[in-house]
Design a protein around this motif. Structure first.
Motif, PDB file in Angstrom:
ATOM      1  N   THR A  71       0.855  -1.187   0.000  1.00 52.47           N
ATOM      2  CA  THR A  71       0.000   0.000   0.000  1.00 52.47           C
ATOM      3  C   THR A  71       0.890   1.235   0.000  1.00 52.47           C
ATOM      4  O   THR A  71       1.707   1.427   0.908  1.00 52.47           O
ATOM      5  CB  THR A  71      -0.923   0.013   1.227  1.00 52.47           C
ATOM      6  N   VAL A  72       0.742   2.062  -1.031  1.00 50.06           N
ATOM      7  CA  VAL A  72       1.491   3.306  -1.153  1.00 50.06           C
ATOM      8  C   VAL A  72       0.589   4.451  -0.725  1.00 50.06           C
ATOM      9  O   VAL A  72      -0.494   4.639  -1.274  1.00 50.06           O
ATOM     10  CB  VAL A  72       1.989   3.517  -2.602  1.00 50.06           C
ATOM     11  N   SER A  73       1.020   5.210   0.287  1.00 45.47           N
ATOM     12  CA  SER A  73       0.228   6.316   0.815  1.00 45.47           C
ATOM     13  C   SER A  73       0.639   7.616   0.148  1.00 45.47           C
ATOM     14  O   SER A  73       1.822   7.970   0.140  1.00 45.47           O
ATOM     15  CB  SER A  73       0.411   6.420   2.329  1.00 45.47           C
ATOM     16  N   GLU A  74      -0.352   8.299  -0.435  1.00 43.93           N
ATOM     17  CA  GLU A  74      -0.142   9.627  -0.978  1.00 43.93           C
ATOM     18  C   GLU A  74      -0.763  10.647  -0.036  1.00 43.93           C
ATOM     19  O   GLU A  74      -1.326  10.303   1.001  1.00 43.93           O
ATOM     20  CB  GLU A  74      -0.742   9.731  -2.376  1.00 43.93           C
ATOM     21  N   ASN A  75      -0.654  11.919  -0.420  1.00 39.87           N
ATOM     22  CA  ASN A  75      -1.195  12.953   0.453  1.00 39.87           C
ATOM     23  C   ASN A  75      -2.706  12.870   0.583  1.00 39.87           C
ATOM     24  O   ASN A  75      -3.262  13.126   1.641  1.00 39.87           O
ATOM     25  CB  ASN A  75      -0.805  14.341  -0.086  1.00 39.87           C
ATOM     26  N   SER A  76      -3.391  12.497  -0.504  1.00 38.51           N
ATOM     27  CA  SER A  76      -4.848  12.534  -0.479  1.00 38.51           C
ATOM     28  C   SER A  76      -5.489  11.163  -0.572  1.00 38.51           C
ATOM     29  O   SER A  76      -6.690  11.050  -0.388  1.00 38.51           O
ATOM     30  CB  SER A  76      -5.365  13.415  -1.628  1.00 38.51           C
ATOM     31  N   GLN A  77      -4.723  10.105  -0.864  1.00 33.77           N
ATOM     32  CA  GLN A  77      -5.324   8.791  -1.013  1.00 33.77           C
ATOM     33  C   GLN A  77      -4.238   7.731  -0.917  1.00 33.77           C
ATOM     34  O   GLN A  77      -3.065   8.036  -0.757  1.00 33.77           O
ATOM     35  CB  GLN A  77      -6.049   8.678  -2.358  1.00 33.77           C
ATOM     36  N   THR A  78      -4.664   6.476  -0.985  1.00 30.20           N
ATOM     37  CA  THR A  78      -3.735   5.348  -0.982  1.00 30.20           C
ATOM     38  C   THR A  78      -3.998   4.488  -2.204  1.00 30.20           C
ATOM     39  O   THR A  78      -5.113   4.466  -2.738  1.00 30.20           O
ATOM     40  CB  THR A  78      -3.877   4.497   0.290  1.00 30.20           C
ATOM     41  N   ASN A  79      -2.965   3.780  -2.652  1.00 34.93           N
ATOM     42  CA  ASN A  79      -3.093   2.844  -3.764  1.00 34.93           C
ATOM     43  C   ASN A  79      -2.552   1.494  -3.315  1.00 34.93           C
ATOM     44  O   ASN A  79      -1.461   1.406  -2.760  1.00 34.93           O
ATOM     45  CB  ASN A  79      -2.321   3.346  -4.985  1.00 34.93           C
ATOM     46  N   THR A  80      -3.328   0.438  -3.558  1.00 36.39           N
ATOM     47  CA  THR A  80      -2.979  -0.893  -3.071  1.00 36.39           C
ATOM     48  C   THR A  80      -2.753  -1.835  -4.242  1.00 36.39           C
ATOM     49  O   THR A  80      -3.507  -1.813  -5.226  1.00 36.39           O
ATOM     50  CB  THR A  80      -4.105  -1.444  -2.178  1.00 36.39           C
ATOM     51  N   SER A  81      -1.701  -2.640  -4.150  1.00 34.12           N
ATOM     52  CA  SER A  81      -1.376  -3.640  -5.169  1.00 34.12           C
ATOM     53  C   SER A  81      -1.119  -4.971  -4.478  1.00 34.12           C
ATOM     54  O   SER A  81      -0.565  -5.022  -3.380  1.00 34.12           O
ATOM     55  CB  SER A  81      -0.146  -3.225  -5.980  1.00 34.12           C
ATOM     56  N   GLU A  82      -1.505  -6.058  -5.150  1.00 34.61           N
ATOM     57  CA  GLU A  82      -1.239  -7.403  -4.662  1.00 34.61           C
ATOM     58  C   GLU A  82      -0.500  -8.178  -5.747  1.00 34.61           C
ATOM     59  O   GLU A  82      -0.866  -8.120  -6.928  1.00 34.61           O
ATOM     60  CB  GLU A  82      -2.538  -8.129  -4.302  1.00 34.61           C
ATOM     61  N   PHE A  83       0.580  -8.862  -5.342  1.00 34.02           N
ATOM     62  CA  PHE A  83       1.352  -9.671  -6.286  1.00 34.02           C
ATOM     63  C   PHE A  83       1.574 -11.036  -5.651  1.00 34.02           C
ATOM     64  O   PHE A  83       1.947 -11.135  -4.482  1.00 34.02           O
ATOM     65  CB  PHE A  83       2.698  -9.020  -6.612  1.00 34.02           C
ATOM     66  N   TYR A  84       1.327 -12.092  -6.469  1.00 33.24           N
ATOM     67  CA  TYR A  84       1.404 -13.459  -5.970  1.00 33.24           C
ATOM     68  C   TYR A  84       2.595 -14.183  -6.607  1.00 33.24           C
ATOM     69  O   TYR A  84       2.776 -14.142  -7.827  1.00 33.24           O
ATOM     70  CB  TYR A  84       0.101 -14.198  -6.247  1.00 33.24           C
ATOM     71  N   PHE A  85       3.404 -14.819  -5.770  1.00 33.65           N
ATOM     72  CA  PHE A  85       4.605 -15.536  -6.190  1.00 33.65           C
ATOM     73  C   PHE A  85       4.325 -17.040  -6.169  1.00 33.65           C
ATOM     74  O   PHE A  85       3.869 -17.571  -5.150  1.00 33.65           O
ATOM     75  CB  PHE A  85       5.779 -15.218  -5.267  1.00 33.65           C
TER      76      PHE A  85
END
Length: 865
Positions: free
Chosen positions: A109-123
């Motif tokens: 989860t990358v936190s920005e000033n106004s929102q967050t963006n979430t990514s999932e990666f499976y190995f």
């Protein structure tokens, strides 16, 4: 167990970044390193730790570890992380799952000033998987298509003295890394997992081929006995399914009944004499006995050469050549013992040494003897009483892969040395290009520099990296990095040291130390030491020491030869004294600018004395509040008689005296006994007669009530009423007019806007939006470049094609104000406040065209409503 063989993929819906992005891929090693590709929608990609820390929109990264089904296994594996690269080692994996688990996921989860963006990666990972096994023993060749399956005959051509197995794998080696193959034998037909102490007969490293063959030689299996073979494949990520096949019968090469040939037995062969047979290079099938004769030609033997006593092959000064595509040297203590293999040269030109049960001492090299490998030499210490090993080589590197073949995919994991007298002892992908340097362990660490004899100041010699990943020492000498991730010493930062941590940098700063921490950066300084995190020294200040906490805020040294202490919680000296030889300068609300002596009663306080104020002497009162000391006459007590002197009449000109000191008979105008008759008043009294001022007396009515004769008129403030008095004049006013609780909202209008909706300029109108006959009119403005909103604005439209900055006025000076900002351009609109935050962050971004935001001030900050 399924095989995962697909190219990596990652899907991002850039039209809706609130959705979780997903991806997957296949990994080959137990240690996994993740490099997050972070994209700032304004300035583009964020590459590396320093760009991430400097980016105004990206705050931090948090990571969770997931089960392969997407459920969370370990929440907050990393929190408030300040880097876009992190690793999950085998050790970390075991700590999270309890045992090594090859299939798992990560949620970033990358936190920005106004929102967050979430990514999932499976190995996903693979282990070796058999598709078939073929065995050739003394009875012929058969094959198997699964474990414990029936034999399928291939041919009936058997062999003795060796058992050959050929294994075929289902795996695509681009998605699986093989390790080794182990073969066990048992007399029972049960599967491998049910066997108790099975006999190990074979162990070899696997290559990257999908079809591989192996020979089991005499001595490993009992002769003429049917046995079951259990094939167990190992990969870098774990063990594959074991196959059980059999039964198979190993048959030793036959031993001749008559092992000797005499001269009488070879009549007619090669001239009828032994020398004739030897000259022809042939012998009888049953062999022959050679005494002191020399064999000067070739000797072709189809069976064994058996000696009956001590035998020497070869002589001094002549080479001894053993030829064959498969050479095995075996050892047996007595003739009745089963020979044990201790050296074997396979068909793949690989030399393998064995230490079987009977070879308990292994291979031995006497003290002082050398093993020469190319131009390098390994030697046991010349003293037989020591156990040291001496190496004579330009450099030493250890490879963790199963091969040192540069063309192999495994070789990419190996370490690399390109310099003199350097060593890499452990780890993977480490590189040294500087002389007399060492990397102890870790991965992808580099010691490098400008190897030029004309500019030795930029060489990276005599350097050391202890462990960690991604650490670098370039263009610097006699420097060390103990461990950590992404630490760097470069640009002639000679004699410097980084003690670990993440993302620490010493640039052009010799004789300096970073004790660890996160993202410290020192540039062009000499002999500095810093301990803590997020310290940035980019000015030319030398010789300072900076001690700081782990908080991410601005920490910048601003003087040379200075100790900086920067802790959010302050400094607490637990024991001992603080001794200061010089001056103390303070920079808070209480500032101590100088130290001066204190004199009281003519005496100067000594160094160990304390200035103390007593409770006061006679009629003196001493009080203290907030550090301020007040010394005053105690008005609540009377002066004792003996302290009042006799005063001349001229000195008594005002005041009031008590009866205890002045008798009533001594005063003609004593207030307590004074009675005045009209005849006693002579002369002017010093005031205007009332007859000239007071013409009549009237009653006073307030609130419908008339004041009585003994009542006093008093003014009391009601709601929103303010009463003031000055020189007898009473003012009654409303200090704030209408309160905020009485009005839903107030909108500022220009004079032109007000005149347009009010018909009479002499009448004050209150405008309400509750009636269609009295609409609310709010100003609207279009801007095409950077703009600061004023208190006469209400709605601002941002046009144009470039990115635009909009600045809100002070939230403190514009309490309750409401502003609308709308993006009608193709560029990004960045909004920030002159004073105050926006939803408690520094700024917000409107990226999409026709997107808008409404903010209102609470008197301290702006909030999105």
């Amino acid at each position: 167990m399924p095989l995962y063989e697909f190219t990596p993929s990652f899907t991002v819906d850039q039209t809706d970044l609130s959705l979780t992005s997903t991806g997957s891929g296949v990994h080959l090693k137990k240690d996994v390193t993740v490099n997050l590709g972070i994209l700032d929608r304004v300035s583009g990609g964020v590459a590396g730790n320093q760009e991430l820390l400097a980016n105004p929109y990206v705050n931090n990264v948090s990571v969770d570890i997931l089960n392969i089904d997407g459920t969370v296994k370990f929440q907050n594996y990393l929190t408030d992380y300040k880097s876009n690269v992190f690793s999950i080692t085998e050790y970390n994996n075991i700590n999270v799952f309890g045992q090594y688990t090859k299939d798992f996921g990560v949620k970033a989860t990358v936190s920005e000033n106004s929102q967050t963006n979430t990514s999932e990666f499976y190995f996903y990972g693979n282990v070796p998987e058999f598709s078939g096994i073929t065995i050739r023993d003394s009875t012929g060749t058969t094959s198997h298509s699964s474990s414990a399956s029936s034999k399928t005959a291939v041919n009936a051509s058997g062999q003795t003295g060796v058992l050959t197995s050929t294994v075929t794998f289902n795996n695509n080696t681009a998605y699986t890394t093989f390790d080794r193959l182990e073969i066990y034998s048992s007399t029972g037909s049960g599967v491998f997992n049910s066997q108790i102490n099975p006999n190990s007969v074979f162990s070899r490293n696997l290559t990257s081929e999908t079809i591989q063959s192996f020979d089991i030689n005499e001595g490993a299996l009992p002769s003429d006995t049917g046995v079951y073979l259990h094939f167990l494949p190992y990969g870098q990520l774990g063990t594959g399914e074991a196959w059980t096949v059999g039964p198979y019968t190993f048959k030793d090469n036959p031993i001749p009944t008559n092992r000797f040939v005499t001269t009488e037995d070879i009549t007619g062969l090669g001239g009828g004499t032994l020398s004739g047979v030897l000259a022809n290079g042939n012998s009888a099938d049953l062999g022959f006995t050679v005494g002191s004769s020399q064999i000067t030609g070739d000797l072709t033997v189809g069976g064994d050469i058996i000696t009956s006593g001590a035998t020497t092959i070869g002589s001094g000064g002549h080479p001894l050549n053993l030829k064959g595509n498969f050479v095995t040297l075996q050892y047996a203590a007595v003739s009745s013992s089963t020979p044990e293999t201790f050296l074997q040269i396979s068909s793949s030109e690989q030399v393998e040494f064995y230490r079987e049960a009977n070879l308990t001492s292994g291979a031995s090299i006497p003290a002082g003897q050398n093993i020469t490998l190319g131009n390098a030499v390994i030697q046991a210490d010349t003293s037989a009483s020591k156990s040291a090993i001496n190496y004579a080589a330009d450099n030493i590197a250890f490879s963790v892969s199963g091969t040192i073949d540069a063309s192999s995919s495994e070789f990419a994991q190996s370490n690399e040395i390109n310099s003199f007298a350097s060593a890499i002892l452990l780890g993977t992908k480490n590189k040294i290009f500087g002389d007399f340097s060492t990397i102890l362990a870790g991965s992808e660490n580099i010691i490098s520099g400008e190897e030029s004899t004309s500019n030795t100041s930029l060489n990276s010699d005599f350097d050391f990296i202890g462990a960690g990943s991604g650490n670098q020492i370039t263009g610097s000498r006699f420097s060390s990095v103990v461990g950590g991730i992404g630490n760097k010493i470069f640009k002639t930062s000679n004699n410097s040291f980084i003690g670990g941590g993440t993302g620490n940098v010493l640039e052009g700063s010799p004789n300096s130390v970073i004790g660890g921490g996160i993202n410290n950066y020192i540039n062009s300084a000499e002999s500095v030491q810093i301990f803590g995190s997020y310290i940035t020294g980019t000015s030319v200040y030398d010789g300072y020491i900076y001690l700081a906490d782990n908080q991410n805020r601005t920490k910048t040294p601003n003087a040379s030869d200075t100790l900086f202490i920067d802790f959010e919680g302050g400094v607490n000296i637990k024991t001992g004294d603080l001794t200061v030889q010089g001056n103390i300068t303070m920079g808070g609300s209480n500032v101590l600018t100088a130290v001066r002596t204190v004199t009281a009663g003519g005496n100067t306080l000594g160094a160990g004395e304390t200035l103390a104020f007593g409770v006061g002497g006679d009629n003196i009162k001493v009080t203290e509040s907030g550090g301020a000391v007040t010394i005053a006459v105690d008005g609540s007590a009377e002066l004792p008689t003996e302290t009042i002197p006799n005063l001349a009449t001229s000195k008594i000109n005002s005041g009031t005296f008590a009866n205890a000191r002045i008798s009533e008979s001594s005063v003609t105008q004593h207030q307590a006994a004074l009675t005045l008759a009209s005849g006693q008043i002579t002369g002017a009294l010093g005031f205007t007669p009332l007859s000239g001022v007071l013409s009549s007396v009237r009653t006073v009515t307030a609130g419908g009530n008339t004041l009585g004769a003994s009542e006093t008129l008093a003014f009391t403030e009601g709601s929103n009423i303010q009463i003031t008095e000055s020189a007898g004049a009473v003012t009654i006013a409303s200090p704030s007019g209408v309160t905020s609780s009485d009005v839903d909202s107030i909108v500022k209008l220009t004079q032109a806007e007000y005149d347009a909706i009010t018909p009479d300029s002499n009448t004050l109108y209150f405008i309400s939006d509750e009636s269609t006959n009295s609409p609310v009119v709010n100003p609207i403005k279009t801007v095409t470049s950077n703009y600061t909103i004023t208190d006469t604005d209400h709605t601002v439209l941002v046009s144009g094609s470039a990115s635009t900055n909009i600045t809100l006025p002070s939230a403190v000076n514009n309490s309750n104000y409401v502003y609308n900002i709308k993006n009608i351009t193709t560029g990004a609109v960045a909004i920030s406040g002159a004073v105050g935050l926006i939803d408690l962050t520094g700024s917000l971004i409107i990226n999409s065209k026709f997107e808008s935001v409404t903010v209102q001030s609470d008197g301290s900050n702006w909030y999105i409503i």
